[in-house]
Scaffold this active site. Structure first.
Site, PDB file in Angstrom:
ATOM      1  N   GLY A 194       0.824  -1.216   0.000  1.00  0.00           N
ATOM      2  CA  GLY A 194       0.000   0.000   0.000  1.00  0.00           C
ATOM      3  C   GLY A 194       0.849   1.254   0.000  1.00  0.00           C
ATOM      4  O   GLY A 194       2.078   1.206  -0.113  1.00  0.00           O
TER       5      GLY A 194
ATOM      6  N   ASN B 249      -9.273  11.913  -1.623  1.00  0.00           N
ATOM      7  CA  ASN B 249      -8.336  12.808  -0.942  1.00  0.00           C
ATOM      8  C   ASN B 249      -7.871  13.919  -1.886  1.00  0.00           C
ATOM      9  O   ASN B 249      -7.807  13.744  -3.106  1.00  0.00           O
ATOM     10  CB  ASN B 249      -7.137  12.018  -0.410  1.00  0.00           C
ATOM     11  CG  ASN B 249      -7.526  11.058   0.723  1.00  0.00           C
ATOM     12  OD1 ASN B 249      -7.118   9.918   0.714  1.00  0.00           O
ATOM     13  ND2 ASN B 249      -8.331  11.511   1.668  1.00  0.00           N
ATOM     14  N   LEU B 250      -7.472  15.032  -1.286  1.00  0.00           N
ATOM     15  CA  LEU B 250      -7.162  16.243  -2.042  1.00  0.00           C
ATOM     16  C   LEU B 250      -6.024  16.079  -3.034  1.00  0.00           C
ATOM     17  O   LEU B 250      -6.174  16.366  -4.222  1.00  0.00           O
ATOM     18  CB  LEU B 250      -6.806  17.379  -1.057  1.00  0.00           C
ATOM     19  CG  LEU B 250      -6.402  18.714  -1.700  1.00  0.00           C
ATOM     20  CD1 LEU B 250      -7.549  19.324  -2.487  1.00  0.00           C
ATOM     21  CD2 LEU B 250      -5.909  19.678  -0.627  1.00  0.00           C
TER      22      LEU B 250
ATOM     23  N   LYS C  90     -10.104   3.192  14.222  1.00  0.00           N
ATOM     24  CA  LYS C  90      -8.816   3.688  14.741  1.00  0.00           C
ATOM     25  C   LYS C  90      -8.911   3.903  16.254  1.00  0.00           C
ATOM     26  O   LYS C  90      -8.029   3.514  17.018  1.00  0.00           O
ATOM     27  CB  LYS C  90      -8.414   4.981  14.041  1.00  0.00           C
ATOM     28  CG  LYS C  90      -8.146   4.832  12.555  1.00  0.00           C
ATOM     29  CD  LYS C  90      -7.107   3.740  12.284  1.00  0.00           C
ATOM     30  CE  LYS C  90      -6.796   3.586  10.817  1.00  0.00           C
ATOM     31  NZ  LYS C  90      -5.854   2.466  10.547  1.00  0.00           N
TER      32      LYS C  90
ATOM     33  N   TYR D  78     -14.841   4.294   9.928  1.00  0.00           N
ATOM     34  CA  TYR D  78     -13.383   4.239   9.728  1.00  0.00           C
ATOM     35  C   TYR D  78     -12.679   4.846  10.946  1.00  0.00           C
ATOM     36  O   TYR D  78     -11.797   4.217  11.533  1.00  0.00           O
ATOM     37  CB  TYR D  78     -12.966   4.994   8.464  1.00  0.00           C
ATOM     38  CG  TYR D  78     -11.496   5.330   8.473  1.00  0.00           C
ATOM     39  CD1 TYR D  78     -11.060   6.596   8.851  1.00  0.00           C
ATOM     40  CD2 TYR D  78     -10.552   4.360   8.183  1.00  0.00           C
ATOM     41  CE1 TYR D  78      -9.704   6.885   8.912  1.00  0.00           C
ATOM     42  CE2 TYR D  78      -9.198   4.646   8.241  1.00  0.00           C
ATOM     43  CZ  TYR D  78      -8.784   5.917   8.609  1.00  0.00           C
ATOM     44  OH  TYR D  78      -7.446   6.200   8.685  1.00  0.00           O
TER      45      TYR D  78
ATOM     46  N   PRO E   6     -19.652  17.251   4.023  1.00  0.00           N
ATOM     47  CA  PRO E   6     -20.062  16.864   5.384  1.00  0.00           C
ATOM     48  C   PRO E   6     -18.958  16.082   6.100  1.00  0.00           C
ATOM     49  O   PRO E   6     -18.276  15.256   5.486  1.00  0.00           O
ATOM     50  CB  PRO E   6     -21.283  15.958   5.148  1.00  0.00           C
ATOM     51  CG  PRO E   6     -21.795  16.337   3.794  1.00  0.00           C
ATOM     52  CD  PRO E   6     -20.591  16.762   2.990  1.00  0.00           C
TER      53      PRO E   6
ATOM     54  N   LEU F 252      -5.397 -11.161   6.358  1.00  0.00           N
ATOM     55  CA  LEU F 252      -5.057 -11.216   7.787  1.00  0.00           C
ATOM     56  C   LEU F 252      -6.290 -11.281   8.677  1.00  0.00           C
ATOM     57  O   LEU F 252      -6.180 -11.607   9.865  1.00  0.00           O
ATOM     58  CB  LEU F 252      -4.199 -10.014   8.162  1.00  0.00           C
ATOM     59  CG  LEU F 252      -2.838  -9.961   7.469  1.00  0.00           C
ATOM     60  CD1 LEU F 252      -2.204  -8.605   7.626  1.00  0.00           C
ATOM     61  CD2 LEU F 252      -1.913 -11.063   7.978  1.00  0.00           C
TER      62      LEU F 252
ATOM     63  N   SER G 196      -4.754   7.448  13.343  1.00  0.00           N
ATOM     64  CA  SER G 196      -5.045   8.623  12.520  1.00  0.00           C
ATOM     65  C   SER G 196      -5.459   9.800  13.382  1.00  0.00           C
ATOM     66  O   SER G 196      -6.039   9.632  14.454  1.00  0.00           O
ATOM     67  CB  SER G 196      -6.203   8.280  11.551  1.00  0.00           C
ATOM     68  OG  SER G 196      -6.668   9.439  10.897  1.00  0.00           O
TER      69      SER G 196
ATOM     70  N   ASN H  46      -1.990  14.185   7.481  1.00  0.00           N
ATOM     71  CA  ASN H  46      -2.376  13.906   6.077  1.00  0.00           C
ATOM     72  C   ASN H  46      -1.170  13.493   5.233  1.00  0.00           C
ATOM     73  O   ASN H  46      -0.503  14.365   4.669  1.00  0.00           O
ATOM     74  CB  ASN H  46      -3.079  15.122   5.483  1.00  0.00           C
ATOM     75  CG  ASN H  46      -4.474  15.267   6.062  1.00  0.00           C
ATOM     76  OD1 ASN H  46      -4.625  15.440   7.270  1.00  0.00           O
ATOM     77  ND2 ASN H  46      -5.477  15.173   5.209  1.00  0.00           N
TER      78      ASN H  46
ATOM     79  N   ASP I 206     -16.181  17.241   7.351  1.00  0.00           N
ATOM     80  CA  ASP I 206     -14.854  17.894   7.380  1.00  0.00           C
ATOM     81  C   ASP I 206     -14.690  18.718   8.653  1.00  0.00           C
ATOM     82  O   ASP I 206     -15.603  19.467   9.028  1.00  0.00           O
ATOM     83  CB  ASP I 206     -14.705  18.832   6.172  1.00  0.00           C
ATOM     84  CG  ASP I 206     -14.148  18.098   4.966  1.00  0.00           C
ATOM     85  OD1 ASP I 206     -14.351  18.560   3.843  1.00  0.00           O
ATOM     86  OD2 ASP I 206     -13.516  17.040   5.159  1.00  0.00           O
TER      87      ASP I 206
HETATM   88  C1  WQD Z   1      -8.239  17.410   2.861  1.00  0.00           C
HETATM   89  C2  WQD Z   1      -8.904  18.760   2.617  1.00  0.00           C
HETATM   90  C3  WQD Z   1     -11.250  18.640   2.103  1.00  0.00           C
HETATM   91  C4  WQD Z   1     -10.853  16.634  -1.755  1.00  0.00           C
HETATM   92  C5  WQD Z   1      -8.817  11.989   5.270  1.00  0.00           C
HETATM   93  C6  WQD Z   1      -9.237  11.027   6.303  1.00  0.00           C
HETATM   94  C7  WQD Z   1      -8.113  10.810   7.277  1.00  0.00           C
HETATM   95  C8  WQD Z   1      -6.882  10.389   6.537  1.00  0.00           C
HETATM   96  C9  WQD Z   1      -6.524  11.398   5.449  1.00  0.00           C
HETATM   97  C10 WQD Z   1      -6.544   8.019   6.526  1.00  0.00           C
HETATM   98  C11 WQD Z   1     -10.292  18.854   3.264  1.00  0.00           C
HETATM   99  C12 WQD Z   1     -10.452  19.195   0.929  1.00  0.00           C
HETATM  100  C13 WQD Z   1     -10.550  17.220  -0.532  1.00  0.00           C
HETATM  101  C14 WQD Z   1     -11.407  17.434  -2.798  1.00  0.00           C
HETATM  102  C15 WQD Z   1     -11.315  19.338  -1.357  1.00  0.00           C
HETATM  103  N1  WQD Z   1      -7.078   9.118   5.943  1.00  0.00           N
HETATM  104  N2  WQD Z   1     -10.787  18.550  -0.347  1.00  0.00           N
HETATM  105  N3  WQD Z   1     -11.610  18.760  -2.560  1.00  0.00           N
HETATM  106  O1  WQD Z   1     -10.421  14.573   4.973  1.00  0.00           O
HETATM  107  O2  WQD Z   1      -8.358  15.675   5.990  1.00  0.00           O
HETATM  108  O3  WQD Z   1      -8.500  13.204   5.897  1.00  0.00           O
HETATM  109  O4  WQD Z   1      -7.672  11.521   4.594  1.00  0.00           O
HETATM  110  O5  WQD Z   1      -5.970   7.953   7.568  1.00  0.00           O
HETATM  111  O6  WQD Z   1      -8.500   9.800   8.165  1.00  0.00           O
HETATM  112  O7  WQD Z   1     -10.336  11.586   6.975  1.00  0.00           O
HETATM  113  O8  WQD Z   1      -8.171  14.486   3.807  1.00  0.00           O
HETATM  114  O9  WQD Z   1      -7.483  14.827   1.470  1.00  0.00           O
HETATM  115  O10 WQD Z   1      -9.868  14.077   1.946  1.00  0.00           O
HETATM  116  O11 WQD Z   1      -9.183  16.408   2.485  1.00  0.00           O
HETATM  117  O12 WQD Z   1     -11.536  20.548  -1.178  1.00  0.00           O
HETATM  118  O13 WQD Z   1     -11.698  16.965  -3.943  1.00  0.00           O
HETATM  119  O14 WQD Z   1      -9.101  18.920   1.223  1.00  0.00           O
HETATM  120  O15 WQD Z   1     -12.458  19.349   2.257  1.00  0.00           O
HETATM  121  O16 WQD Z   1     -10.464  20.184   3.725  1.00  0.00           O
HETATM  122  P1  WQD Z   1      -8.951  14.572   5.199  1.00  0.00           P
HETATM  123  P2  WQD Z   1      -8.681  14.888   2.354  1.00  0.00           P
END
Ligand code: WQD
Length: 339
Positions: A11, A200-201, A155, A151, A297, A60, A126, A180, A299
């Protein structure tokens, strides 16, 4: 030579951790059932490390298969446990699958530690456990808030399972609370492989810039932050991987009073979504199409780590910058088919 089992080792964070463990002379065995990755990640690990770790294609969460794997490994010094389902949104749709997989695999591994308490374990936790923290930066003793998703619950409860197991059976472990993780290995031979539309962003940014997706939707511009967009602590995946090596070596050295310790893995700096976009364009020269969209929702407004405990306890700090993260993520994206 110590042997370390890396579960979820094909991964995103697992593969980068395997590379760093191999580089430090450990014998590495990977366990991965390919539920969220591809087998050719092993080629990437081998090409960076100059050696090919053993890979066991094992579920596992299957107690018989997990036990057979661990019995076959003999004297295992440590386990770095990444293998888990990790998509927040999917966990809301499929909570039972998340609990079965994430708790089943963890308990099966801890059964081994109960029999062999000299074996050490690192647990992938996390910053999600903090929810919207009351104060920033977030310290490890900040209150754990009710999970906003199954999820996040896996954790929180996973950490409790560690503590209860350690108390009853005398083993030791460390839970690492990731903020992150982003970026990719600078060689661009391993990186993030989101399956489907990235939630994810950063993977969405690189896929959008590569023409694989439409414009990035920025979820919300009316948050109480310096530019109205959410704040997160984005940390390079290689820095995260190195922290796992240091945490394992803390356990091998028998340091720390508590049988289960927790450490934040972050840079200590928060960046807004717009600042991430600007860093991407600055670091790559690529132009990103984006537009504002409604809030997502669940965030939280802002989250970034207090890094003092990890610095003192692990002798570790994040060293890579946001610009380096973006440059490495982009270089990796450009190696992917259909870029
Ligand atoms: C980051 C920011 C979004 C996508 C998640 C999990 C966390 C961990 C990391 C595993 C936020 C904004 C995102 C998009 C956007 N995962 N965004 N447009 O939500 O902080 O954490 O991933 O361990 O447990 O919750 O990460 O990358 O999804 O978002 O504006 O198309 O980017 O609103 O502010 P997040 P993210």
């Amino acid at each position: 030579m110590k042997t370390v089992l890396v579960t979820g080792g094909l991964g995103f964070i697992g593969s980068h951790t395997a590379v760093e463990l191999l580089g430090r002379g450990y014998r590495v065995v990977l366990a991965d059932n390919l539920s969220n990755t591809r087998a050719d990640v092993l080629d990437g690990i081998a090409s960076i490390a100059g050696q090919r770790p053993t890979w066991a294609n094992v579920d596992l969460a299957d107690p018989v298969a997990c036990r057979a794997l661990l019995q076959g490994l003999g004297d295992l010094a440590g386990i770095v446990h990444f293998a888990a389902h990790k998509a927040v949104g999917e966990s809301v749709q499929k909570p039972l699958a998340y609990y079965r997989n994430n708790f089943g695999s963890l308990v099966n591994l801890l059964d081994h530690l109960a029999e062999r308490p000299a074996c050490r374990l690192i647990f992938s936790s996390s910053c999600t456990v903090y929810g919207q923290a009351d104060s920033l930066p977030i310290r490890e003793d900040a209150p754990v808030k009710p999970a906003e998703s199954p999820y996040g619950n896996t954790k929180q409860v996973g950490e409790e399972i560690l503590r209860d197991g350690a108390r009853a059976h005398g083993f030791r472990a460390i839970a690492l609370r990731y903020f992150n993780p982003i970026g990719a290995h600078p060689t661009a031979r391993i990186g993030e492989l989101p399956l489907g539309v990235p939630q994810n962003l950063v993977p969405f940014i690189t896929q959008s810039a590569a023409g694989l997706r439409g414009p990035l939707k920025v979820f919300g511009n009316d948050y109480p932050t310096r530019d109205g967009t959410c704040v997160r602590d984005y940390i390079h995946v290689v820095d995260v991987a190195l922290a796992h090596v240091y945490a394992l070596e803390r356990l091998f050295a028998g340091k720390g009073a508590d049988p289960v310790e927790t450490f934040n893995l972050g840079t200590g700096a928060g960046s807004t979504v717009l600042e991430v976009i600007h860093a991407f364009e600055r670091a790559t020269g690529a132009k990103l199409q984006w537009e504002f969209a409604p809030r997502r929702p669940g965030d939280v407004v802002a989250a970034y780590a207090d890094t003092q405990k990890a610095a003192a306890g692990l002798g570790w700090r994040a060293e890579r910058t946001l610009d380096q993260c973006m440059a490495d993520a982009w270089r990796w994206q450009q190696t992917l088919p259909g870029k």
